[in-house]
Structure formats: C-alpha cells, structure tokens
Design an enzyme around this catalytic site. Structure first.
Site, PDB file in Angstrom:
ATOM      1  CE1 TYR A  83      -3.719  -1.717   5.938  1.00 45.74           C
ATOM      2  CE2 TYR A  83      -2.877   0.389   5.156  1.00 45.74           C
ATOM      3  CZ  TYR A  83      -3.446  -0.849   4.895  1.00 45.74           C
ATOM      4  OH  TYR A  83      -3.725  -1.213   3.605  1.00 45.74           O
ATOM      5  CB  THR A 124      -0.916   0.011   1.254  1.00 44.57           C
ATOM      6  OG1 THR A 124      -1.467   1.322   1.422  1.00 44.57           O
ATOM      7  CG2 THR A 124      -0.160  -0.347   2.516  1.00 44.57           C
ATOM      8  CE  LYS A 161      -1.823  -4.214   4.045  1.00 45.32           C
ATOM      9  NZ  LYS A 161      -2.182  -5.267   3.088  1.00 45.32           N
ATOM     10  CD  GLU A 193      -2.331   5.201   4.445  1.00 49.29           C
ATOM     11  OE1 GLU A 193      -1.824   5.568   5.512  1.00 49.29           O
ATOM     12  OE2 GLU A 193      -3.026   5.942   3.737  1.00 49.29           O
TER      13      GLU A 193
END
Ligand code: NDP
Ligand code: GDP
Length: 325
Positions: free
Chosen positions: A153, A129, A157, A131
C-alpha cells in the site's frame, strides 16, 4: 447576475473521506459528482448516514478503467477533482499487492491523464498518506521527510504522490498532494483498528461479544478526525499555487492507549477482554508516526480541532447507538 455553482468530482465517494468531503462541498454550494464503482454490496450507507445520498450525482466508473475516468471528468465538468478512491487497507495490500499497485499507484496516473486530456485547468487533489514515511527517517515527519514505505500500500501511494508532483511540474496542472496521517470517524471501515475497537467495546457493553483480538498494540499513530481533515483537502485546492501538505494533529498515541480510552469510556476493563492474536501481526510494521502540520497551519490556516479522546468517545457512542437500534 446568476453564477454557475462549482462542480466537484470525488473518486472514493462511498468511503469515509468521500462522504465527509461530499457533505462539505454540498454545504459550500458545489454540485457534487461521485465516481461509483459497481459493487454487489450496499456502499451508500455512509452517504445515507450523513443524509446526502440523494444530493450526490453518481457516475459509473473505476480507477482501473481510463475511459470511464475520462467520461467522468467530461460529464461532470468538474472544476475540482478529488482522488480519494483506493484499496485503502494496509493489511489487505499484502494479500492483493498487484490490485493495490494498479488502483492506488497507476490509478492516480489514470485520473491525472483524464484531467490532462479533458480539462487541464481543473484542480486535482491526491489522497497521499503518512504510510509513505513507513520506517521513519525523522522523529516528526513533514513535507521534506524522505519516504520509506513498509507495505505494498505504502509503495503504491509513493507512486501516486510522485505522479501528482510530476504532473504539476511537467504540465503545470494544479495538482496537490495531501499527506494525511491516520484519520478516523464513526464512518471508518470496521477493519481499521480504531473502529474495530470502538465496535468491539460497544458489542461487549451490550453483551454481544466477549473478547477483542488485536495484533501489535505497541505501535503508535497520529490519529485525527476525518471531518476536520477533509477541510484541509478543500483548502489545498483553493490556493493560487498547488503544493503538498502534511495534515496531522502533531500528537502520537499507542494502540493500547487508544483502546484504554474506548474501554474506560464504556466503564469496561481492557485487560479482561483483550487477546493478542498473531493473525493480526503484519509482515512489516510501521512502528510510529508523528506528523508536523506546521505548513498546513501557516499556509492553509488549518489545524486539527478534535483530539483522540473526543474522537474515540464519539465513535463508541455511534457504535452503541447503531447496535442498540
Ligand atoms: P475508504 O476505504 O473508506 O474508501 C475508499 C474508497 O475507494 C471507497 O469509496 C471505494 O469504493 C473506493 N474504491 C476502491 N477501489 C476502487 C476502484 N478500483 N475504483 C474506484 N473506486 C474505488 O478510505 P478512506 O475514505 O479512509 O480514505 C480515502 C483516501 O485517503 C484513500 O485513498 C486512502 O488510501 C487515503 N488515506 C486515508 C487515510 C485514513 O486514515 N483514512 C490516511 C491517509 C490517506 P467501494 O465503497 O465501492 O469499495
Ligand atoms: P494503518 O496505520 O493504515 O495501518 O491503520 P490501521 O488502523 O489498520 O492500523 C493501525 C495500527 O494498529 C497498525 O500498527 C496495526 O498493526 C495496529 N493493529 C493492531 N491490531 C490490529 C488489528 O487487529 N487490526 C488493525 N487494522 N490494526 C491493528
């Protein structure tokens, strides 16, 4: 001569991307297997909305449970394993950081181990991602931009991403990581800002709701359509060599601009309904994301086909249709 269809195993099959990817693989003639984590609520609504719930073969399992993953890779005889399962909501990751780390970080290792143990020839896709870029280290983020995650998160990841790279380099697995920027659709979870907005706009239009409460509306995202993005996942696993790819539109917009598209489409005025609510402000924010998808275009021949206006209007339409029925 008869030929055996390819088999694809998807974790996170009940999620937004799982549903679109399952549809794509079915259209390509795959046998599609989906890992189904038992939940008390109905999680098959997306597959039903795409009309494919009866065509998917479900295998009970969970990303926290290695033995279930080994059984899933074994019994599906998967040629391709797509790891889309995750606790995928950034906001929740501050409330459930350890679960997020276990499912989104260590969970990736578990799937990689299952592949390595059962069939190291199977091709593997990891749902990474944007992010991971968090506090951005370059104006336009590509495959070489350093990561600086800003949430539990994002941190989890980053682990999943590097585990994928490491298994490719250590064991020669055909393991690819797709660094996907935000992608949305009528099947997006309602907790994410685009769907929260399109659902609210439809509700306000039909007189079911008056206000829309949001947090930081100045942040910027590179938003694309999930239906386009699952094609990039599939293309990555068709390459001779596994690799990592940024998948994005290359255009960024503020949350406010996205809201305006939705409200204007319904003939409503954002300012009359918007309330800024501290509860939706995050402990640390990713202010801006803007992807550079040049490598995906050059190597995969992939580019986004849906712009933000088309996407948001499609989502408002779908929410109006659902609420009316
Ligand atoms: P969703 O939240 O819609 O779907 C997540 C899926 O993961 C659901 O099927 C969910 O099952 C499943 N899941 C959650 N926990 C577990 C577990 N412990 N074991 C097995 N399955 C589990 O996410 P999206 O479809 O939007 O995203 C797919 C993937 O892509 C995720 O990994 C996400 O982090 C990543 N990603 C998404 C982006 C986006 O903008 N959509 C951007 C970049 C990456 P259930 O339905 O039972 O809860
Ligand atoms: P993310 O990029 O994966 O975190 O996707 P989201 O859709 O959850 O959030 C996108 C951006 O919208 C973030 O910068 C959020 O802070 C911002 N945002 C503002 N208000 C809200 C809200 O009410 N809900 C959500 N989910 N995000 C909001």
């Amino acid at each position: 001569m008869t030929h055996t269809p390819k088999a694809g195993l998807i974790t996170g099959i009940t999620g937004q991307d799982g549903a679109y990817l399952a549809k794509l693989l079915l259209e390509k003639g795959y046998e599609v297997y989906g890992l189904l984590a038992r939940r008390s609520t109905d999680t098959l609504w997306r597959l039903r909305e795409l009309g494919i719930a009866d065509e998917v073969r479900f295998i009970d399992g969970d990303l926290s449970d290695l033995s279930s993953l080994i059984r899933a890779v074994e019994s599906s005889r998967a040629d391709e394993v797509y790891n889309l399962g995750a606790q995928s909501f950034v906001g929740t990751s501050w409330q459930q950081p350890l679960l997020t780390a276990d499912v989104d970080g260590v969970g990736v290792l578990r799937v990689l181990e299952a592949v390595r143990i059962v069939n190291s020839k199977a091709r593997f896709y990891q749902a990474s991602t944007s992010e991971m870029f968090g506090l951005i280290q370059a104006d336009r983020q590509d495959e070489s931009t350093p990561f600086y995650p800003r949430s539990p998160y994002g941190v989890a990841k980053v682990m999943g991403h590097w585990a994928t790279v490491n298994y490719r380099e250590s064991f020669g697995l055909h393991a690819s990581s797709g660094i996907l920027f935000n992608h949305e659709s009528p099947l997006r979870g309602i907790e994410f800002v685009t769907r929260k907005v399109t659902h609210a706009v439809a509700s306000i239009k039909l007189g079911l709701q008056k206000e829309l409460r949001l947090g930081n509306i100045d942040s910027q995202r590179d938003w694309g359509f999930a239906g386009d993005y699952v094609e990039a996942m599939w293309l990555m696993l068709q390459q001779d060599k596994a690799d990592d790819y940024v998948v994005a539109t290359g255009v960024t917009s503020t949350v406010r601009q996205m809201c305006n598209i939705a409200f204007e489409y319904a003939g409503l005025d954002l300012e009359e309904h918007l309330v800024i609510d501290e509860r939706f402000i995050r402990p640390a924010e990713v202010d801006i994301l803007l992807g550079n998808p040049a490598k995906a275009k050059q190597k995969l021949g992939w580019s986004a086909r849906t712009d933000l206006k088309q996407l948001i209007e499609m989502m408002v339409e779908a929410d109006l249709r659902r609420l009316k029925s």
